[in-house]
Write an enzyme that holds these catalytic residues in place. Structure first.
Site, short mmCIF file in Angstrom:
data_model
loop_
_atom_site.label_atom_id
_atom_site.label_comp_id
_atom_site.label_asym_id
_atom_site.label_seq_id
_atom_site.Cartn_x
_atom_site.Cartn_y
_atom_site.Cartn_z
N CYS B 33 -3.11 0.40 0.77
CA CYS B 33 -2.53 1.09 1.76
C CYS B 33 -1.11 1.04 1.97
O CYS B 33 -0.58 1.53 2.90
CB CYS B 33 -3.34 1.04 3.19
N CYS B 102 -8.77 -4.81 3.86
CA CYS B 102 -7.99 -5.61 4.82
C CYS B 102 -8.00 -6.91 4.92
O CYS B 102 -7.10 -7.68 4.98
CB CYS B 102 -7.93 -4.78 6.04
S1 FES Z 1 -5.95 -0.18 5.91
FE1 FES Z 1 -5.03 -1.31 4.63
S2 FES Z 1 -5.04 -3.37 5.62
FE2 FES Z 1 -6.00 -2.25 6.68
#
Ligand code: FES
Ligand SMILES: Cc1ncc(COP(=O)(O)O)c(C=O)c1O
Lengths: 403, 124
Positions: B33, B102
């Site tokens: 992300c 994450c």
């Molecule tokens: S969405 Fe990627 S670290 Fe949380």
């Protein structure tokens, strides 16, 4: 504490008058609009009245309005309906990369079936270039689908000009007007479109009801089959309470449009000016002029969208980030990326969409709270404005733009 | 979407900032992300005397980093290395499927910081 709702492009609360209009159709006035006895006939009458109200809002004839289960179905009906009717004659569709998924995903399906789809990119201000459309047209292009107003950045596309081109070339032209209707004047004749998608829940009507405008003599087939409702174009027992609510919402939208536009533009401009002047390293996404009155979309450098939304939520402010309709996803918005906005800027985007019930106090409250939230998140961020932690100082400095 | 433990760590993150000596520093960006986490370690006789973090990321990334710093503070480097992503997720009372990466980000940042420290030690 009350919620300060600033996400009207995701959905709107149904107006009390709309709800009042709907209730009888859920209770004593439950007749099937196709039945010949009195309560059936009354449902029919109300459905036809709503059809007139919706038609009036967009300058159409009542016979050109076909009720669907919402904007998504209207989009699908437009795309697959035209393909079903002219698929043999054409092979090529033109659309944009900033469309809602209700257009993008049907187009991806069609690609799998062998159709060619051209996805045009908007310019960095979120506006489509008419030139690009002209260039994309091929001899076998049979459908152009371009949204009237983008749901994320609120930019108003040059539909009228595209309509002229489409007409000249004899190409069927669809527009997704889910985000423009009720916010700016919309007239199907002026815009020159053959097909237009609408959704009630974006204009203070109920969820799960929408419509497709089909200009008379447009080549389109049904894409679902069943009973003879909606003149066989969209079979299924009519959602009478929904349709009646949609009609009422359309009538009110038309009545209130000029006053709402003025009031909401004032509040929105106060919000934009306030945020740009109080929070550094911030930009407004989307053209400042060619946008609907209620949209303000920002990117804050060194901040991530989801954290920002949750912090706002703790302060009872409801806004959105990325694409609202793909909840749970934290991917940066496909719209901002299509505009050519760099990933790290698209990443910290926040959309406020104002509505009827917002007041000046709401905006003042956001202007008080948001700078503190952004500051707090930035203090936590490893890549900061000062570039203290090995971030490239100079590069960061020049990357950031205000205004 | 998030449980109370996560929301607590998100709202009141523990050990945010930079440690005073920065004996080991690790920065990792998530390939999923684009979120980034940075971990700073102060090491005393192979033990994590202080740990701080900074995150540019989602609530789960902030909560994972915050939880991890609490879990390893005072531990020896060998003990800290044994803390797995699963341990972080469990301590947080579970993460939504799409948010497991994450916690990986937090774990990787810690590993990078320890490696950084060990590399510096070997040079000396
Ligand atoms: S969405 Fe990627 S670290 Fe949380
Ligand atoms: C531009 C656009 N098209 C289509 C839709 C889908 O409409 P509905 O939610 O009524 O299916 C939305 C709303 O989410 C939208 O913003």
């Amino acid at each position: 504490m009350k919620t300060i709702y600033l996400d009207h492009s995701a959905t709107t609360p149904a107006l009390p008058e709309v709800v009042q209009t709907m209730i009888p159709y859920l209770r004593e006035q439950y007749g099937n609009a196709s039945s010949i006895y009195r309560i059936g006939r009354e449902s029919r009458k109300s459905v036809e009245e709503a059809r007139r109200q919706v038609a009036n809002l967009i300058g159409a004839e009542p016979e050109e309005i076909f009720f669907t289960s919402g904007g998504t179905e209207a989009d699908n009906m437009a795309i697959f309906g035209v393909v079903a009717a002219c698929g043999e004659k054409g092979k090529h569709i033109i659309t944009t990369r900033m469309e809602h998924h209700a257009i993008l995903h049907p187009c991806e399906q069609l690609e799998k079936r062998g159709y060619d789809v051209t996805y045009l990119n908007p310019d960095p201000k979120g506006l489509l270039r008419v030139e690009d459309i002209k260039k994309a047209i091929r001899a076998d292009t049979f459908l152009i689908s371009i949204m009237h107003v983008n749901n994320e950045v609120g930019t108003i596309q040059p539909i009228e000009e595209i309509g002229l081109i489409a007409r000249e070339k004899g190409i069927i032209f669809h527009t997704d007007a889910v985000q423009s209707v009720g916010k700016i004047p919309v007239d199907v004749k002026k815009l020159g479109v053959d097909l237009m998608s609408l959704s009630a829940h974006k204009i203070y009507g109920p969820k799960g009801i929408g419509a497709l405008f089909i200009r008379r003599n447009t080549t389109i087939d049904p894409f679902i089959f069943g009973g003879g409702q909606e003149r066989k174009r969209r079979p299924g027992t009519e959602n009478v309470p929904g349709i009646v609510g949609f009609g009422k919402a359309a009538e009110i939208a038309q009545r209130d449009l000029p006053a709402d536009m003025e009031r909401i533009t004032y509040l929105r401009d106060k919000l934009i000016d306030g945020i740009l002047s109080s929070i550094p390293y911030t930009q407004l996404n989307g053209d400042r002029q060619k946008r609907i009155p209620n949209n303000a979309n920002f990117s804050f450098r060194f901040v991530e969208g989801e954290s920002l939304l949750l912090m706002l939520d703790m302060k009872n402010i409801a806004a959105s980030s990325g694409s609202a309709c793909t909840s749970g996803s934290t991917d940066p918005s496909h719209v901002l990326l299509a505009m050519g906005i760099p990933f790290e800027i698209a990443f910290g985007s926040l959309r406020f969409t104002l509505g009827k019930e917002n007041t000046e106090e709401d905006i003042d409250y956001v202007l008080k709270v948001l700078p503190l939230i952004v500051e707090r998140l930035r203090a936590m961020s490893p890549t900061t404005i000062q570039g203290q932690n090995g971030g490239d100082n100079k590069k960061e400095g020049t990357l950031c733009t205000t205004r | 979407m998030y449980n109370e433990i996560i929301m607590d760590h998100f709202q009141n993150p523990r050990n945010v900032g930079e440690s005073s000596r920065k004996d080991g520093v690790g920065q990792v960006g998530s390939p999923v992300c684009g979120d980034t986490t940075m971990i700073y370690l102060d090491i005393e006789e192979s033990r994590i005397q202080d740990i701080k973090f900074k995150t540019l990321g989602c609530a789960a990334a902030i909560a994972s980093s915050s939880m991890l710093t609490e879990m390893v503070k005072g531990k020896t480097l060998e003990e800290a290395k044994r803390v797995s992503t699963q341990d972080i997720v469990s301590a947080l009372g579970g993460l939504p499927e799409a948010k497991v990466h994450c916690s990986v980000l937090a774990g990787d940042a810690l590993k990078a910081a320890i490696e950084d420290y060990e590399k510096k030690q070997n040079k000396e």
